[in-house]
Scaffold this active site. Structure first.
Site, PDB file in Angstrom:
ATOM      1  CG  PHE A 138      -1.811   1.229   1.270  1.00 14.48           C
ATOM      2  CD1 PHE A 138      -2.984   1.255   0.529  1.00 14.48           C
ATOM      3  CD2 PHE A 138      -1.476   2.333   2.028  1.00 14.48           C
ATOM      4  CE1 PHE A 138      -3.815   2.373   0.554  1.00 14.48           C
ATOM      5  CE2 PHE A 138      -2.297   3.449   2.067  1.00 14.48           C
ATOM      6  CZ  PHE A 138      -3.471   3.468   1.326  1.00 14.48           C
ATOM      7  CG  ASP A 224       5.568   3.496   1.369  1.00 11.95           C
ATOM      8  OD1 ASP A 224       5.652   4.089   2.458  1.00 11.95           O
ATOM      9  OD2 ASP A 224       4.502   3.385   0.728  1.00 11.95           O
ATOM     10  CE  LYS A 253       0.422   5.856   7.572  1.00 15.66           C
ATOM     11  NZ  LYS A 253      -0.951   6.295   7.840  1.00 15.66           N
TER      12      LYS A 253
END
Length: 405
Positions: A138, A224, A253
């Site tokens: 993702f 990522d 994040k």
């Protein structure tokens, strides 16, 4: 929250893209959340690995207040001292030489994808556009990100697949070797520890082997680390466990501790095609985000926090393994790295999440492969970890009773 003296009475005017839990949150502090009816919850979602230092951390709150009274936003046509300071700090703490700031993880991924393709084009090989991702990955919700992950749930209905994006099976070493040897391959993108995909950690020897293969064929590695970076695994960056580094990395994040911020980190060589005018952002790197990001990085990148992650993760993994032995009809597997913990279940993970929330006031996240994720703040205390296990155990008992019936 009320706007213009009016209180919201429905969700009728919100686009219906979220399957929201029936919980209205009002405030948070540390690892605790309180709903509007006053119920207290132990929050092991942390904004999906975003509130790395918990809710309303006093030093982050103060950083917002101090900067908000000075300057929120200016255009990137001007120098922004906070950008330069945070870029210096990120490069000092990583493999990178340069940084581009964004507002989110998916924007950081977009920048990473563009950087990889632009690198090869600038080197005289514009045909090298192929980017290989992995099943279960993702990378966000923008067009490039959903095509890099190629999850049908996110790509269907949005037109044909974008050219040059391909998927590899996790662990299919022969296919990986062939893909990297392809003369039109630009880059491989991978999460060192998958988040949404079920908390699968790529073995360290595989990461080192990937680095060797890519070096051999002139292919760039994009990591990522939007979810698994910023201390989540017990080191500042998840790839550090393997003793290697990528060419480009997307982070976000916990870098903002809950405030919107992302960053694309790269070596000077990998970013050599990113010259004036080829990329940009209106809000990326704004002074308010830089103030919070700088403070969050300085707090997380410390022995105290990283050691705490490893200590608490060790305790949780041990206790969860014990619960797996006691509840084989509920727990199939415990996986992940650091405080990115996945628990694969026998019962439906979404139903288990609701059970934990409604009966034990324990908030946990979902994930692929019928997993639930435990993503508590990095500064979770041992007492809070014990409380987490107590509540999770009770949820397992409730699940056993419910599904046995």
């Amino acid at each position: 929250m009320a706007f213009g003296g009016l209180s919201p009475v429905s969700t009728n005017h919100l686009m219906g893209v979220y399957n929201r839990a029936p919980l209205e949150v009002e405030r948070g502090r540390g690892a605790r959340l309180w709903s509007t009816d006053g119920t207290e919850y132990l929050d092991c979602v942390a904004g999906i690995s975003t509130n790395g230092l918990g809710h309303a951390h006093p030093e982050l709150v103060q950083a917002v207040k101090d900067q908000a009274e000075k300057l929120w936003h200016v255009s990137n046509i001007f120098r922004i001292p906070g950008q330069e300071a945070l870029a210096d700090a990120l490069c000092d703490a990583s493999f990178a030489d340069v940084v581009f700031f964004t507002n989110s993880g998916t924007e950081a991924v977009e920048c990473a994808l563009k950087t990889a393709r632009k690198y090869h084009s600038a080197k005289g090989a514009p045909e090298r556009i192929d980017i290989y991702g992995f099943d279960g990955s993702f990378h966000g919700r923008t067009y490039g990100a959903i095509n890099a992950a190629a999850n049908p749930s996110y790509t269907e209905g949005f037109g044909p697949a974008m050219q040059g994006f391909h998927q590899l099976k996790w662990g299919d070493h022969e296919a990986i070797k062939a893909a990297i040897a392809n003369p039109t391959t630009a880059a491989v993108i991978v999460e060192p520890v998958q988040g949404e995909g079920g908390c699968r950690a790529m073995p360290e020897q595989c990461l080192r082997g990937l680095r060797e293969l890519c070096d051999q064929h002139g292919v760039l590695i994009i990591f990522d680390e939007v979810q698994c970076g910023m201390g989540r695994t017990g080191k500042l960056w998840a790839h550090e466990w393997a003793g290697m580094s990528p060419d480009i990395m997307a982070v976000a994040k916990a870098l903002g501790g809950g405030f919107p911020i992302g960053a694309c980190l790269a070596t000077a060589e990998a970013a050599s095609g990113m010259t004036v005018g080829v990329h940009g952002s209106t809000f990326g790197g704004n002074p308010l985000a830089m103030a919070v990001g700088g403070k969050a990085l300085s707090l997380i990148n410390t022995p105290e926090i990283l050691n705490n992650v490893n200590e608490i993760a060790g305790y949780l993994k041990q206790q969860l393994a014990g619960l797996q032995s006691r509840f084989p009809d509920v727990i199939v597997d415990v996986r992940g790295k650091g405080l990115l913990i996945g628990v694969k279940l026998v019962p439906n993970n979404r139903e288990f999440m609701a059970l934990a929330r409604d009966t034990q006031q324990l908030l946990i996240a979902g994930g692929g492969d019928n997993c639930v994720r435990l993503l508590p703040p990095l500064n979770l205390t041992l007492d809070e970890a014990r409380e987490l296990i107590t509540r999770f155990e009770a949820a397992c008992e409730a699940a056993r009773e419910r599904w046995a019936a």
